[in-house]
Design a protein around this motif. Structure first.
Motif, PDB file in Angstrom:
ATOM      1  N   ASP A 197      -0.567  -6.501  -0.448  1.00 32.16           N
ATOM      2  CA  ASP A 197      -1.519  -6.069   0.820  1.00 32.16           C
ATOM      3  C   ASP A 197      -2.900  -6.147   0.251  1.00 32.16           C
ATOM      4  OD1 ASP A 197       1.096  -5.331   1.503  1.00 32.16           O
ATOM      5  OD2 ASP A 197       0.395  -3.409   2.132  1.00 32.16           O
ATOM      6  N   THR A 236      -3.040  -1.334   7.030  1.00 35.30           N
ATOM      7  CA  THR A 236      -2.101  -0.685   7.415  1.00 35.30           C
ATOM      8  C   THR A 236      -1.015  -0.921   8.663  1.00 35.30           C
ATOM      9  OG1 THR A 236      -3.759   0.181   9.107  1.00 35.30           O
ATOM     10  CG2 THR A 236      -3.975   1.259   6.940  1.00 35.30           C
ATOM     11  N   ARG A 242       0.967  -1.196   0.111  1.00 39.83           N
ATOM     12  CA  ARG A 242      -0.080  -0.092  -0.048  1.00 39.83           C
ATOM     13  C   ARG A 242       0.796   1.242   0.178  1.00 39.83           C
ATOM     14  NH1 ARG A 242      -2.518   3.476   3.451  1.00 39.83           N
ATOM     15  NH2 ARG A 242      -1.298   2.755   5.468  1.00 39.83           N
ATOM     16  N   VAL A 264      -6.517  -4.825   0.569  1.00 37.60           N
ATOM     17  CA  VAL A 264      -7.287  -3.493   0.763  1.00 37.60           C
ATOM     18  C   VAL A 264      -7.604  -2.910   2.031  1.00 37.60           C
ATOM     19  CG1 VAL A 264      -9.116  -1.826   0.292  1.00 37.60           C
ATOM     20  CG2 VAL A 264      -8.428  -3.423  -1.719  1.00 37.60           C
ATOM     21  N   GLY A 265      -6.977  -1.708   2.361  1.00 36.32           N
ATOM     22  CA  GLY A 265      -7.033  -1.136   3.770  1.00 36.32           C
ATOM     23  C   GLY A 265      -6.062  -1.654   4.824  1.00 36.32           C
ATOM     24  N   SER A 282      -8.710  -7.094  -2.820  1.00 31.83           N
ATOM     25  CA  SER A 282     -10.070  -6.973  -2.265  1.00 31.83           C
ATOM     26  C   SER A 282     -10.505  -8.133  -1.795  1.00 31.83           C
ATOM     27  CB  SER A 282     -11.156  -6.179  -3.157  1.00 31.83           C
ATOM     28  OG  SER A 282     -11.623  -7.076  -4.154  1.00 31.83           O
TER      29      SER A 282
END
Length: 308
Positions: free
Chosen positions: A266, A271, A67, A268-269, A190
């Motif tokens: 990665d 962190t 990301r 999605v989202g 996703s």
């Protein structure tokens, strides 16, 4: 392979391996196979910058996109390009024979700037008459767990045995889910999936199948697959500890990538810290992990018992 083994001087930018009338050429940059030829048939594609400027890169220490092009370690961010950095690094040659070689990549100050971990990656190639065997030994010489993902990304000629691209298909020895994750525009995975025309362990191939994105079979049941022409000619991938497959090309390109991964891009989202990323392996200090892939060519057999 001993960690303190001295590199072997090499006068060229690549190594040539031979076994009978089979040949492989391995670049020192990226330890990348550039040529795999069996009985005068070239099976790896020749790069064309109009489509793709690589042939068969090694993916390490990440597979896929991170990301924002960065990873996070202990609250700090570090730049990390797609598929990591091994493909752009020069490997040392630490063992060599007529049909085999071992190439090595170690951490150094440049790798620490984007990946603050100690590692050693040994890649051993062995060429047989009908097969190119790749073995990957990842060592952790550091004092903390080493997070890593590893992948192979060979682009094979499509077609490799004549005929149209639509005369080829992928075959799996076990039942697989007929769906793949939808990949977001930034390359992240996703949670949504879409169907693919996989039926009876066979996926018919066409350029249109790849018009949207790469196809990724995560946690595949099959340890191998076959990329086959209707006449029986086939390139088989046999994997050891690579749980994911991916298939990719650009529409109109004369190649198909058959990829094997231990990890993936990665979600999605995501962190979190790189050590928390789904699909990353954690290698304990002092441990060694082994992964392997064999490319095997199967020639068509006709009524006279020989390849045409």
């Amino acid at each position: 392979m001993p960690a303190d083994q001295a590199p072997i001087p090499v006068a060229s930018t690549f190594l040539t391996l031979q076994s009978g009338d089979s040949l492989a050429r391995i670049a020192l940059t990226g330890a990348e196979p550039l040529v795999w030829r069996v009985a005068e048939r070239d099976l790896l594609w020749t790069p064309d910058p109009a489509y793709w400027s690589a042939t068969s890169p090694i993916l390490f220490p990440l597979v896929g996109w991170a990301r924002n092009g960065e990873i996070r370690v202990d609250g700090r961010t570090y730049p990390m390009g797609v598929h990591g950095f091994a493909a752009s690094k020069t490997f040392d040659v630490v063992a060599r024979s007529a049909n085999a070689a071992t190439l090595r990549l170690r951490n150094d100050p440049a790798t620490h700037a984007g990946f603050p971990f100690h590692f050693m990656l040994d890649v051993t190639y062995r060429l047989d008459q009908d097969a190119l065997i790749s073995m990957f030994d990842i060592s952790n010489p550091g004092t903390e767990p080493l997070p890593y993902a590893l992948g192979v990304h060979p682009g094979f000629c499509w077609p490799f045995a004549g005929g149209a691209q639509s005369e080829y298909s992928l075959h799996f020895p076990r039942d697989e889910r007929a769906e793949v994750p939808i990949i977001a525009p930034d390359g992240l995975f996703s949670r949504e999936a879409r169907p693919i025309p996989l039926k009876d362990r066979t996926l018919p191939l066409s350029p249109e199948l790849f018009a949207r994105e790469a196809l990724c079979l995560l946690h595949a049941a099959s340890p191998s697959l076959s990329f086959a022409h209707k006449d029986g000619a086939a390139i088989e991938l046999i994997c050891e500890d690579f749980p994911h497959f991916a298939f990719w090309t650009k529409p109109g390109a004369p190649y198909l990538c058959l990829e094997a991964w231990t990890g993936h891009g990665d979600p999605v989202g995501f962190t979190g810290d790189i050590r928390e990323k789904p699909s990353m392996r954690l290698l304990a200090p002092g441990d060694v992990a082994r992964h392997a892939v064999t490319f095997r060519y199967h020639a068509p057999v006709y009524s006279n018992g020989h390849e045409e």
